[in-house]
Design a protein around this motif. Sequence first.
Motif, PDB file in Angstrom:
ATOM      1  N   PHE A 416       0.842  -1.194   0.000  1.00  0.00           N
ATOM      2  CA  PHE A 416       0.000   0.000   0.000  1.00  0.00           C
ATOM      3  C   PHE A 416       0.882   1.251   0.000  1.00  0.00           C
ATOM      4  CE2 PHE A 416      -2.148  -3.436   2.181  1.00  0.00           C
ATOM      5  CZ  PHE A 416      -3.451  -3.392   1.705  1.00  0.00           C
ATOM      6  N   GLU A 417       0.479   2.208  -0.788  1.00  0.00           N
ATOM      7  CA  GLU A 417       1.098   3.532  -0.754  1.00  0.00           C
ATOM      8  C   GLU A 417       0.011   4.565  -0.544  1.00  0.00           C
ATOM      9  OE1 GLU A 417       3.645   4.832  -3.853  1.00  0.00           O
ATOM     10  OE2 GLU A 417       5.015   3.122  -3.721  1.00  0.00           O
ATOM     11  N   ASN A 418       0.199   5.383   0.478  1.00  0.00           N
ATOM     12  CA  ASN A 418      -0.762   6.452   0.781  1.00  0.00           C
ATOM     13  C   ASN A 418      -2.181   5.921   0.927  1.00  0.00           C
ATOM     14  OD1 ASN A 418       1.429   8.241   0.544  1.00  0.00           O
ATOM     15  ND2 ASN A 418       1.068   8.482  -1.651  1.00  0.00           N
ATOM     16  N   GLY A 419      -2.288   4.741   1.520  1.00  0.00           N
ATOM     17  CA  GLY A 419      -3.607   4.176   1.784  1.00  0.00           C
ATOM     18  C   GLY A 419      -4.279   3.513   0.609  1.00  0.00           C
ATOM     19  N   GLU A 420      -3.557   3.273  -0.478  1.00  0.00           N
ATOM     20  CA  GLU A 420      -4.124   2.633  -1.663  1.00  0.00           C
ATOM     21  C   GLU A 420      -3.306   1.399  -2.019  1.00  0.00           C
ATOM     22  OE1 GLU A 420      -6.917   3.414  -3.152  1.00  0.00           O
ATOM     23  OE2 GLU A 420      -7.276   5.245  -1.997  1.00  0.00           O
ATOM     24  N   LEU A 421      -4.012   0.323  -2.415  1.00  0.00           N
ATOM     25  CA  LEU A 421      -3.346  -0.909  -2.829  1.00  0.00           C
ATOM     26  C   LEU A 421      -2.651  -0.697  -4.161  1.00  0.00           C
ATOM     27  CD1 LEU A 421      -2.957  -3.987  -2.207  1.00  0.00           C
ATOM     28  CD2 LEU A 421      -4.978  -4.378  -3.643  1.00  0.00           C
ATOM     29  N   VAL A 422      -1.403  -1.135  -4.258  1.00  0.00           N
ATOM     30  CA  VAL A 422      -0.614  -0.984  -5.479  1.00  0.00           C
ATOM     31  C   VAL A 422      -0.318  -2.374  -6.032  1.00  0.00           C
ATOM     32  CG1 VAL A 422       1.544  -0.138  -6.474  1.00  0.00           C
ATOM     33  CG2 VAL A 422       0.433   1.139  -4.626  1.00  0.00           C
ATOM     34  N   ASP A 423      -0.631  -2.577  -7.326  1.00  0.00           N
ATOM     35  CA  ASP A 423      -0.323  -3.859  -7.952  1.00  0.00           C
ATOM     36  C   ASP A 423       1.184  -4.085  -7.937  1.00  0.00           C
ATOM     37  OD1 ASP A 423      -2.941  -4.473  -8.477  1.00  0.00           O
ATOM     38  OD2 ASP A 423      -2.928  -3.569 -10.474  1.00  0.00           O
ATOM     39  N   ASN A 424       1.589  -5.285  -7.566  1.00  0.00           N
ATOM     40  CA  ASN A 424       3.020  -5.578  -7.508  1.00  0.00           C
ATOM     41  C   ASN A 424       3.238  -7.076  -7.553  1.00  0.00           C
ATOM     42  OD1 ASN A 424       3.844  -6.734  -4.572  1.00  0.00           O
ATOM     43  ND2 ASN A 424       2.045  -5.412  -4.389  1.00  0.00           N
ATOM     44  N   ASP A 425       4.464  -7.461  -7.811  1.00  0.00           N
ATOM     45  CA  ASP A 425       4.848  -8.871  -7.812  1.00  0.00           C
ATOM     46  C   ASP A 425       5.825  -9.168  -6.678  1.00  0.00           C
ATOM     47  OD1 ASP A 425       3.337  -9.511 -10.111  1.00  0.00           O
ATOM     48  OD2 ASP A 425       4.903  -8.664 -11.389  1.00  0.00           O
ATOM     49  N   MET A 426       5.736  -8.375  -5.608  1.00  0.00           N
ATOM     50  CA  MET A 426       6.670  -8.564  -4.495  1.00  0.00           C
ATOM     51  C   MET A 426       6.426  -9.897  -3.801  1.00  0.00           C
ATOM     52  SD  MET A 426       6.676  -4.904  -2.544  1.00  0.00           S
ATOM     53  CE  MET A 426       6.825  -3.352  -3.441  1.00  0.00           C
ATOM     54  N   LYS A 427       7.519 -10.557  -3.468  1.00  0.00           N
ATOM     55  CA  LYS A 427       7.455 -11.794  -2.700  1.00  0.00           C
ATOM     56  C   LYS A 427       8.580 -11.805  -1.673  1.00  0.00           C
ATOM     57  CE  LYS A 427       5.237 -14.938  -6.014  1.00  0.00           C
ATOM     58  NZ  LYS A 427       4.075 -15.206  -5.160  1.00  0.00           N
ATOM     59  N   VAL A 428       8.287 -12.374  -0.547  1.00  0.00           N
ATOM     60  CA  VAL A 428       9.286 -12.571   0.508  1.00  0.00           C
ATOM     61  C   VAL A 428       9.574 -14.068   0.568  1.00  0.00           C
ATOM     62  CG1 VAL A 428       9.698 -12.446   2.989  1.00  0.00           C
ATOM     63  CG2 VAL A 428       8.532 -10.571   1.826  1.00  0.00           C
ATOM     64  N   PRO A 429      10.856 -14.469   0.620  1.00  0.00           N
ATOM     65  CA  PRO A 429      11.175 -15.903   0.693  1.00  0.00           C
ATOM     66  C   PRO A 429      10.553 -16.548   1.936  1.00  0.00           C
ATOM     67  CG  PRO A 429      13.145 -14.616   0.206  1.00  0.00           C
ATOM     68  CD  PRO A 429      12.063 -13.628   0.578  1.00  0.00           C
ATOM     69  N   VAL A 430       9.882 -17.659   1.725  1.00  0.00           N
ATOM     70  CA  VAL A 430       9.279 -18.405   2.837  1.00  0.00           C
ATOM     71  C   VAL A 430       9.638 -19.872   2.699  1.00  0.00           C
ATOM     72  CG1 VAL A 430       7.348 -16.817   3.194  1.00  0.00           C
ATOM     73  CG2 VAL A 430       7.110 -18.679   1.561  1.00  0.00           C
ATOM     74  N   ASP A 431       9.598 -20.569   3.812  1.00  0.00           N
ATOM     75  CA  ASP A 431       9.922 -21.993   3.815  1.00  0.00           C
ATOM     76  C   ASP A 431       9.479 -22.585   5.144  1.00  0.00           C
ATOM     77  OD1 ASP A 431      10.823 -24.413   2.949  1.00  0.00           O
ATOM     78  OD2 ASP A 431      12.958 -23.911   2.950  1.00  0.00           O
ATOM     79  N   ASP A 432       9.498 -23.915   5.215  1.00  0.00           N
ATOM     80  CA  ASP A 432       9.226 -24.617   6.462  1.00  0.00           C
ATOM     81  C   ASP A 432      10.539 -25.005   7.130  1.00  0.00           C
ATOM     82  OD1 ASP A 432       6.540 -24.459   5.987  1.00  0.00           O
ATOM     83  OD2 ASP A 432       6.328 -26.517   5.258  1.00  0.00           O
ATOM     84  N   ILE A 433      10.569 -24.919   8.444  1.00  0.00           N
ATOM     85  CA  ILE A 433      11.670 -25.469   9.227  1.00  0.00           C
ATOM     86  C   ILE A 433      11.112 -26.669   9.983  1.00  0.00           C
ATOM     87  CG2 ILE A 433      13.310 -25.078  11.087  1.00  0.00           C
ATOM     88  CD1 ILE A 433      13.411 -22.163  10.339  1.00  0.00           C
ATOM     89  N   LEU A 434      11.662 -27.849   9.706  1.00  0.00           N
ATOM     90  CA  LEU A 434      11.181 -29.076  10.328  1.00  0.00           C
ATOM     91  C   LEU A 434      11.981 -29.344  11.588  1.00  0.00           C
ATOM     92  CD1 LEU A 434      10.848 -31.338   7.136  1.00  0.00           C
ATOM     93  CD2 LEU A 434       9.260 -29.626   8.024  1.00  0.00           C
ATOM     94  N   ILE A 435      11.296 -29.506  12.691  1.00  0.00           N
ATOM     95  CA  ILE A 435      11.940 -29.734  13.978  1.00  0.00           C
ATOM     96  C   ILE A 435      11.871 -31.216  14.308  1.00  0.00           C
ATOM     97  CG2 ILE A 435      12.036 -29.083  16.397  1.00  0.00           C
ATOM     98  CD1 ILE A 435      12.500 -26.754  14.481  1.00  0.00           C
ATOM     99  N   ASP A 436      13.043 -31.832  14.434  1.00  0.00           N
ATOM    100  CA  ASP A 436      13.150 -33.259  14.713  1.00  0.00           C
ATOM    101  C   ASP A 436      13.987 -33.422  15.974  1.00  0.00           C
ATOM    102  OD1 ASP A 436      13.440 -35.954  14.772  1.00  0.00           O
ATOM    103  OD2 ASP A 436      14.503 -36.153  12.875  1.00  0.00           O
ATOM    104  N   GLY A 437      13.326 -33.613  17.125  1.00  0.00           N
ATOM    105  CA  GLY A 437      14.044 -33.689  18.388  1.00  0.00           C
ATOM    106  C   GLY A 437      14.690 -32.356  18.707  1.00  0.00           C
ATOM    107  N   LEU A 438      15.985 -32.359  18.929  1.00  0.00           N
ATOM    108  CA  LEU A 438      16.697 -31.131  19.241  1.00  0.00           C
ATOM    109  C   LEU A 438      17.270 -30.473  18.008  1.00  0.00           C
ATOM    110  CD1 LEU A 438      18.649 -32.270  22.435  1.00  0.00           C
ATOM    111  CD2 LEU A 438      16.532 -30.950  22.319  1.00  0.00           C
TER     112      LEU A 438
END
Length: 548
Positions: A416-438
Amino acid sequence: MSKIKIFALGGLNEDGKNMYVVEVDKDIFVFDAGLKYADDKMLGVDYIIPNYDYIKDNIKRVKGVFITHGHDNYMGALCDILKEVPELKIYGTKFTLEIIKDELESDGIKSNNLIEITPHKKIDFGKNSIFPITVTYMIPDAVGYVLYTPDGAIFYTGNFVFDPTMLGPYKMDIGKLAYVGKQGVLCLLSESLYAEKKGFTSPNHRAADAISEVINNHDGRILLNIDQTQIYRVQELFNEIKHTKRNVVILGKRMEQNILKAINMKYVNFDAKRICSIKHVNDEGIIVIISDERERPFSNLKRIVRGYDKFVTITDKDTFVLVSPIDDGMEGTATKILDTLARIGVDTIVLDKRNYLSHHASSEDLMLMIDLMKPKYYMPVIGEYRQQVANANAAKQIGMRCDHILLKLNGDVAYFENGELVDNDMKVPVDDILIDGLSAGDVGDLVIKDRELLSDNGIVIITATLDRKTKEILAGPEVLTKGFVYVRDNIDLIKEVAKISEEVINKNVKGNYVDFNKVKSGIRDKVGKYLYEETECKPMVIIVIGEV
């Protein structure tokens, strides 16, 4: 005027692992930090948390993590995160922080950055501010968070339901919600888990009548499996026990800690003297509450049902009640447990999750929240994608514009800029972290695939020893199997595997040189094909070649 980014590191198109980020210019606000339970296919994995690299990389700009309530899906990742980012500030209400403190202490983590908030008291962060509002949920002190920005408010609901009968620490302040709505809401982030259900959740989330019927109609010992953070359902149970002479035993350290803490803090109304020690678990007419640890749903119950518990032995005189809804992905485990109980002869009662709902907002609850908040933009969160779509459809029914409804996946940025939605292709890297014991982060898809292969088809180990100088075979090939075939009944099969392996080794010996890569790949390929032709199984084939 500001530049605002809203995105999820976890919690979209899934049940659990909730972690939402709002970035207002240079300030970053994180809402919830949850885990997701590993299902039956995630072999050996205890639980899953979001990848929090974005938090680590921008820690100087992060104002804090604001926890809505003390459920693992919303705060269960904190222990793992704080091990790496101890300076991270954690905000929560009194009861929520008590649960978090217990979790940190049990993991040996010290944190001086737990900050208690008071509902309806604003917290300033320069030009931005946070305003927590009490919401009705199954655990005391649950809140939603209003983030005030120069371009309008952003409200994250967390989990909620509208129920005027839930008072005290469960009561929602509808007046405050309406007041925020009148001030102007830029974006509303609202849960989606029950969006497909018609009508209001209330009164179908109340289980008091069913619990009362069980207690009054069964004289013997009663065992109830309840999620360790469903405090309101525990209160419903205690309300019925008060009218009897029965006492209670709690199996599950976390559940016992939470209940005793809630009683001491006056969040739960019950005589703590009626909660007995484990030595009373076999008393006539005792009520046994069975709960689970964070990373292992049904862990305590499975141990009891299989006869491995040193305190509890289930008999055909017992009554078992499955009070909490079964999590997605755990249906197979629950079915096996119920089947085992049936073979023992236990009278088993399962509260139908269609008639006894959990405390989540159904379609009418969602529409009422939207009507109170009157947001300019609406973002369905917390739930599978089909549930997010159902949430979006509910918003459309009360007049939300389609282009102002934001259906996103983890990592997708609403900008959003100045309270308005702006079309974009922004992405933030995401992933799963698998917890196995310690261990964390070193369990990936390949490891899970190997575990699945081992569990389905077993393993074949082929060993051989060669002379270092002449490259002649001194010992072997020897064939060992685990979880594949019974060797005594398959001698010919084992001999043929050894013969194939010997042929491959001899073929790749040239003078005093052995191409070990070709040996291993050749044995794996030929033995694998032979075993599949003979057994229609694909065991994992491991080759160990040594020289002396």
